[in-house]
Design a protein around this motif. Sequence first.
Motif, PDB file in Angstrom:
ATOM      1  N   THR A  59       0.013   2.319  -1.416  1.00 42.49           N
ATOM      2  CA  THR A  59       0.761   1.342  -2.205  1.00 42.49           C
ATOM      3  C   THR A  59      -0.191   0.336  -2.839  1.00 42.49           C
ATOM      4  O   THR A  59       0.090  -0.214  -3.895  1.00 42.49           O
ATOM      5  N   HIS A  60      -1.313   0.069  -2.149  1.00 40.33           N
ATOM      6  CA  HIS A  60      -2.314  -0.861  -2.670  1.00 40.33           C
ATOM      7  C   HIS A  60      -3.606  -0.699  -1.874  1.00 40.33           C
ATOM      8  O   HIS A  60      -3.672   0.101  -0.945  1.00 40.33           O
ATOM      9  N   GLY A  61      -4.644  -1.463  -2.272  1.00 41.78           N
ATOM     10  CA  GLY A  61      -5.973  -1.178  -1.755  1.00 41.78           C
ATOM     11  C   GLY A  61      -6.453  -2.022  -0.594  1.00 41.78           C
ATOM     12  O   GLY A  61      -7.622  -1.925  -0.213  1.00 41.78           O
ATOM     13  N   HIS A  62      -5.594  -2.842   0.013  1.00 42.19           N
ATOM     14  CA  HIS A  62      -6.084  -3.701   1.092  1.00 42.19           C
ATOM     15  C   HIS A  62      -6.600  -2.899   2.281  1.00 42.19           C
ATOM     16  O   HIS A  62      -6.077  -1.831   2.601  1.00 42.19           O
ATOM     17  N   VAL A  63      -7.581  -3.510   2.946  1.00 41.59           N
ATOM     18  CA  VAL A  63      -8.334  -2.781   3.969  1.00 41.59           C
ATOM     19  C   VAL A  63      -7.440  -2.300   5.108  1.00 41.59           C
ATOM     20  O   VAL A  63      -7.638  -1.202   5.642  1.00 41.59           O
ATOM     21  N   ASP A  64      -6.423  -3.079   5.487  1.00 42.80           N
ATOM     22  CA  ASP A  64      -5.573  -2.660   6.611  1.00 42.80           C
ATOM     23  C   ASP A  64      -4.683  -1.466   6.250  1.00 42.80           C
ATOM     24  O   ASP A  64      -4.059  -0.883   7.133  1.00 42.80           O
ATOM     25  N   HIS A  65      -4.634  -1.112   4.962  1.00 41.53           N
ATOM     26  CA  HIS A  65      -3.828   0.035   4.516  1.00 41.53           C
ATOM     27  C   HIS A  65      -4.664   1.275   4.237  1.00 41.53           C
ATOM     28  O   HIS A  65      -4.117   2.303   3.858  1.00 41.53           O
ATOM     29  N   MET A  66      -5.996   1.162   4.356  1.00 40.97           N
ATOM     30  CA  MET A  66      -6.836   2.310   3.995  1.00 40.97           C
ATOM     31  C   MET A  66      -7.795   2.743   5.101  1.00 40.97           C
ATOM     32  O   MET A  66      -8.593   3.641   4.907  1.00 40.97           O
ATOM     33  N   GLY A 134       1.287  -8.262  -8.063  1.00 40.74           N
ATOM     34  CA  GLY A 134       1.538  -9.592  -7.507  1.00 40.74           C
ATOM     35  C   GLY A 134       0.802  -9.792  -6.188  1.00 40.74           C
ATOM     36  O   GLY A 134       0.018 -10.719  -6.044  1.00 40.74           O
ATOM     37  N   HIS A 135       1.071  -8.902  -5.222  1.00 41.46           N
ATOM     38  CA  HIS A 135       0.290  -8.946  -3.978  1.00 41.46           C
ATOM     39  C   HIS A 135      -1.139  -8.494  -4.290  1.00 41.46           C
ATOM     40  O   HIS A 135      -2.108  -9.095  -3.822  1.00 41.46           O
ATOM     41  N   THR A 136      -1.242  -7.422  -5.081  1.00 44.95           N
ATOM     42  CA  THR A 136      -2.515  -6.986  -5.683  1.00 44.95           C
ATOM     43  C   THR A 136      -2.192  -6.547  -7.111  1.00 44.95           C
ATOM     44  O   THR A 136      -1.026  -6.270  -7.417  1.00 44.95           O
ATOM     45  N   GLY A 153       5.509  -1.264   0.480  1.00 43.19           N
ATOM     46  CA  GLY A 153       4.161  -1.759   0.762  1.00 43.19           C
ATOM     47  C   GLY A 153       4.198  -3.220   1.168  1.00 43.19           C
ATOM     48  O   GLY A 153       5.043  -3.640   1.973  1.00 43.19           O
ATOM     49  N   ASP A 154       3.280  -4.022   0.593  1.00 44.15           N
ATOM     50  CA  ASP A 154       3.254  -5.456   0.914  1.00 44.15           C
ATOM     51  C   ASP A 154       3.878  -6.292  -0.204  1.00 44.15           C
ATOM     52  O   ASP A 154       3.564  -7.474  -0.342  1.00 44.15           O
ATOM     53  N   THR A 155       4.748  -5.685  -1.028  1.00 45.78           N
ATOM     54  CA  THR A 155       5.456  -6.486  -2.036  1.00 45.78           C
ATOM     55  C   THR A 155       6.641  -7.191  -1.394  1.00 45.78           C
ATOM     56  O   THR A 155       6.764  -8.415  -1.472  1.00 45.78           O
TER      57      THR A 155
HETATM   58 ZN   LIG Z   1      -1.817  -6.021   1.568  1.00 42.52          ZN
END
Ligand SMILES: [Zn+2]
Length: 221
Positions: A59-66, A134-136, A153-155
């Motif tokens: 959903t996005h590139g943040h470290v806790d998601h990859m 918005g979040h990323t 995701g984190d939206t």
């Molecule tokens: Zn995030």
Amino acid sequence: MITVKIIVSNPFQENTIVLSDQTKECIIIDAGGYTPQENKALSDYIESNGLKPVMAVNTHGHVDHMLGVNYVKERYGIPFAIDGRDAFLIESAPTHGAIYGFKVDSVPTIDIDLQGKKEVRFGDTAMEIIETPGHTPGHICLYNKDEKLLITGDTLFRESIGRTDLPGGDYSWIMRSILDKLMPLGGDVHFYPGHGQDSTIGHEALYNPFVTEVLGGEVNY
Ligand SMILES: [Zn+2]
């Protein structure tokens, strides 16, 4: 019929999500496994159900998601897909990870840039891509209209929204994404977020303080 499996991963309690259908094909969304036990829990689920992963999607590139993306890429030989506007986050994962105490040895190669793409597919199922910056900057949600199933995701969280104070975050953008793109999907849409419990759009229209303060005219966005 889409089956949803959540495996809560890493110290950020991130939801790694497996979507599968009757064909047994599946996609792995936001593979966040950090420990060998977390990665094993994911592959045990996949293998004990006879599933065939076809793609790792973020959903996005943040470290806790990859954190677990390389694990699933290597184990299943599948491509990694993400909106290219979040590539800078994937590339900086070792630095960002260190800030939060994660050791990120290698960064996954992005195989498919989802920017401008309409959907991701597995088996007989298509998940529509909804761009929700918005979040990323490159954040996407995934939506199946037939089953009224949404991955946010984190939206959008149950009774909260994603942070907008991190690099590339923007409060006006996330509120526009939520109010213009997610809320109109309808109150009976069931969603699974990147952290915490699942919910419905209808519940958020009534109980999400970030949404209700805007709808009530208390805050401009
Ligand atoms: Zn995030």
